[in-house]
Design a protein around this motif. Structure first.
Motif, short mmCIF file in Angstrom:
data_model
loop_
_atom_site.label_atom_id
_atom_site.label_comp_id
_atom_site.label_asym_id
_atom_site.label_seq_id
_atom_site.Cartn_x
_atom_site.Cartn_y
_atom_site.Cartn_z
N ILE A 46 0.85 -1.20 0.00
CA ILE A 46 0.00 0.00 0.00
C ILE A 46 0.89 1.25 0.00
CG2 ILE A 46 -1.66 1.34 1.36
CD1 ILE A 46 -2.88 -1.37 2.28
N GLU A 47 1.94 1.21 0.81
CA GLU A 47 2.89 2.34 0.86
C GLU A 47 3.50 2.60 -0.51
OE1 GLU A 47 4.86 2.58 5.33
OE2 GLU A 47 5.98 1.65 3.73
N GLN A 48 3.91 1.51 -1.16
CA GLN A 48 4.58 1.67 -2.46
C GLN A 48 3.65 2.30 -3.49
OE1 GLN A 48 5.90 -2.36 -2.95
NE2 GLN A 48 7.84 -2.00 -1.90
N VAL A 49 2.40 1.85 -3.51
CA VAL A 49 1.44 2.42 -4.47
C VAL A 49 1.24 3.92 -4.19
CG1 VAL A 49 -0.96 2.41 -5.25
CG2 VAL A 49 0.23 0.26 -4.85
N TYR A 50 1.06 4.24 -2.92
CA TYR A 50 0.82 5.65 -2.57
C TYR A 50 2.05 6.51 -2.85
CZ TYR A 50 -3.93 5.93 -0.91
OH TYR A 50 -5.29 5.99 -0.88
N ASN A 51 3.23 5.98 -2.51
CA ASN A 51 4.45 6.76 -2.75
C ASN A 51 4.68 6.97 -4.25
OD1 ASN A 51 4.96 7.09 -0.04
ND2 ASN A 51 6.29 5.31 0.10
#
Ligand SMILES: [Zn+2]
Length: 137
Positions: free
Chosen positions: A47-52
């Motif tokens: 989820i972090e990777q997608v948002y970043n």
């Protein structure tokens, strides 16, 4: 690792989770056993990777609960982009193969109409305890 420790570790690692109160005392995010800890970390990392990658604010996500329901891991999330729901669904399916107690490879078992993902070892341990209490005859 108990539920409290698991939740504290998740908050340390993922600072955008905000279910703790000002005294950092309210535990209300994770309601499952720690065998799924790595699964949860992988899911939150994705989820972090997608948002970043999209330059979006992780803090805007409302992550209400990660819990065991009908045997599998379910994540209650809102106010997020559609990709997050896809990630969450994928990990829900993944949890069907991971023992909730110890994290080993497992499968969905039904003990007296109670669904749970367990490896063979934890399943037999659980069954033995049920048997002792006279719940399975
Ligand atoms: Zn196990």
């Amino acid at each position: 690792m108990d539920r409290k420790e698991m939740e504290c570790r998740l908050h340390e690692r993922f600072s955008w989770l905000d279910s703790l109160d000002e005294q950092n005392s309210v535990l209300g995010l994770v309601f499952c056993k720690s065998g799924w800890y790595n699964l949860i970390c992988e899911m939150l990392t994705e989820i972090e990777q997608v948002y970043n990658s999209k330059n979006l604010q992780l803090k805007s996500i409302d992550l209400y609960e990660i819990k065991e329901k009908y045997g599998t891991m379910q994540t209650d999330v809102g106010n997020c982009i559609p990709e997050v729901y896809e990630i969450v669904e994928r990990y829900e399916a993944k949890s069907e193969g991971v023992c909730e107690v110890c994290g080993a490879e497992g499968s969905l078992h039904d003990i007296d109409e109670w669904l749970m993902v367990r490896c063979e070892k934890c399943f037999h341990e659980r069954k033995r305890r049920f048997y002792k209490r006279g719940l399975i005859t």
